[in-house]
Design an enzyme around this catalytic site. Structure first.
Site, PDB file in Angstrom:
ATOM      1  N   PRO A 166      -0.699   6.405   1.403  1.00 30.10           N
ATOM      2  CA  PRO A 166       0.753   6.222   1.405  1.00 30.10           C
ATOM      3  C   PRO A 166       1.176   5.009   0.589  1.00 30.10           C
ATOM      4  CG  PRO A 166      -0.178   5.468   3.479  1.00 30.10           C
ATOM      5  CD  PRO A 166      -1.311   6.064   2.691  1.00 30.10           C
ATOM      6  N   TRP A 214      10.610 -14.777  -2.299  1.00 32.85           N
ATOM      7  CA  TRP A 214       9.376 -15.102  -3.009  1.00 32.85           C
ATOM      8  C   TRP A 214       9.299 -14.338  -4.325  1.00 32.85           C
ATOM      9  CZ3 TRP A 214       4.232 -15.799   0.067  1.00 32.85           C
ATOM     10  CH2 TRP A 214       4.381 -16.866   0.962  1.00 32.85           C
ATOM     11  N   TYR A 238      -8.471  -6.381   1.893  1.00 35.22           N
ATOM     12  CA  TYR A 238      -7.931  -5.196   2.574  1.00 35.22           C
ATOM     13  C   TYR A 238      -8.205  -3.939   1.752  1.00 35.22           C
ATOM     14  CZ  TYR A 238      -4.382  -2.036   4.537  1.00 35.22           C
ATOM     15  OH  TYR A 238      -3.724  -0.968   5.092  1.00 35.22           O
TER      16      TYR A 238
END
Length: 314
Positions: free
Chosen positions: A164, A203, A137
């Site tokens: 952002p 997690w 990504y």
């Protein structure tokens, strides 16, 4: 950007795009152009070009992207790099071909090296190794930044890129297999409260620190930058403060009204140890986020409660 300009918001049904539409409408912009994925698949170059030819937008907010949390990025790297490269390439090329006045490309702070000094400054881009769990990504987003910069240099376009920090707010993705940490925690903690579960598993170690920006603040920042920012270099958007995942869980638990405990599964990945952005460049221009983290979580939780069935199933 005058009030009657034709403004295309790519990805208007997502977290960021829907906030942009709300903000533009609130600020009096009259001609907001949107298309759903069913109406316009941005991965289809010919369809994108036809759309730009027909609509001739003056300004473009490129908020469309394939996004997800650690689990989704780690499981589907090919999807993340392919879809994002296609979406941004087709929109940027069409914006150039059809003489869009200005385009804002939204990246992400995951573009910065995993172990870059904190807080993250814009010039840290491409100075170190990326976080492995979202590398695909990040590389796609870096390519989008460089594409905007290359078009500006070669063609004289006005394409700007904003980075952002972690976002949250109404219309977020609460799917536990795909969502980011804050909406995932809201859902897990709310469900634990409803089921009277004594312990919520989270997690990782709980130690990583993250910065969170309420999405309506982001939308205001994007409109501000579209009006006032002209540099070829990227610019960060954030609040300049971070919080540990453990403390975030405790804060969400307070907002939700959950009385149970939290356990941390250290066999699951933590991701980047810390991700805080330096927002001095944006602050110097005259913009600052207004929504506190607790107020933003409350607003997000209220929205989730109202849309819980649909939000959890997305």
């Amino acid at each position: 950007m005058h009030r009657n300009a034709k403004i295309y918001v790519a990805g208007h049904r997502g977290l960021v795009g829907s906030a942009l539409v709300r903000a533009l409408d609130r600020q009096g912009y009259k001609q907001i152009i949107t298309r759903s994925k069913a109406q316009l698949d941005l991965r289809d170059a010919q369809a994108v070009d036809r759309f730009f030819e027909q609509e001739k937008p003056d300004y473009v907010f490129l908020a469309a992207a394939k996004v997800g949390g650690i689990a989704a990025n780690d499981a589907y790297p090919a999807d993340f790099i392919r879809d994002n490269l296609m979406i941004q390439t087709h929109v940027i090329e069409a914006a150039y071909r059809h003489q869009v006045q200005k385009l804002l490309f939204l990246g992400s702070t995951c573009i910065y090296p995993k172990l870059a000094p904190q807080p993250l400054q814009e010039h840290y881009l491409l100075t170190g190794e990326l976080e492995a769990t979202n590398e695909a990504y990040a590389i796609a987003k870096i390519a989008g930044i460089k594409m905007c910069q290359a078009y500006n240099r070669q063609y004289g376009t006005r394409f700007i890129s904003a980075m952002p920090t972690n976002l949250y707010g109404p219309n977020d993705d609460f799917d536990l297999q795909a969502s980011h940490v804050l909406p995932a925690l809201i859902r897990k903690i709310d469900e634990a409260k409803e089921l009277n579960t004594n312990v919520v598993e989270i997690w990782g170690s709980g130690a990583p620190r993250r910065e969170f920006l309420y999405v309506d603040d982001l939308a205001d920042a994007c409109i501000f930058l579209m009006r006032f920012y002209e540099e070829n270099d990227i610019i960060n958007i954030g609040v300049g403060e971070d919080i540990s995942i453990k403390d975030l869980a405790l804060l969400i638990g307070e907002v939700v009204g959950y009385a149970g405990q939290f356990s941390f599964n250290k066999e699951r990945p933590d991701g980047t140890p810390r991700k805080l952005v330096n927002v001095s460049k944006l602050t110097a221009l005259g913009w600052k986020a207004e929504t506190s983290l607790k107020a933003g979580i409350q607003a997000t939780y209220d929205w989730y409660r109202q849309h819980r069935a649909g939000a959890a199933a997305r």
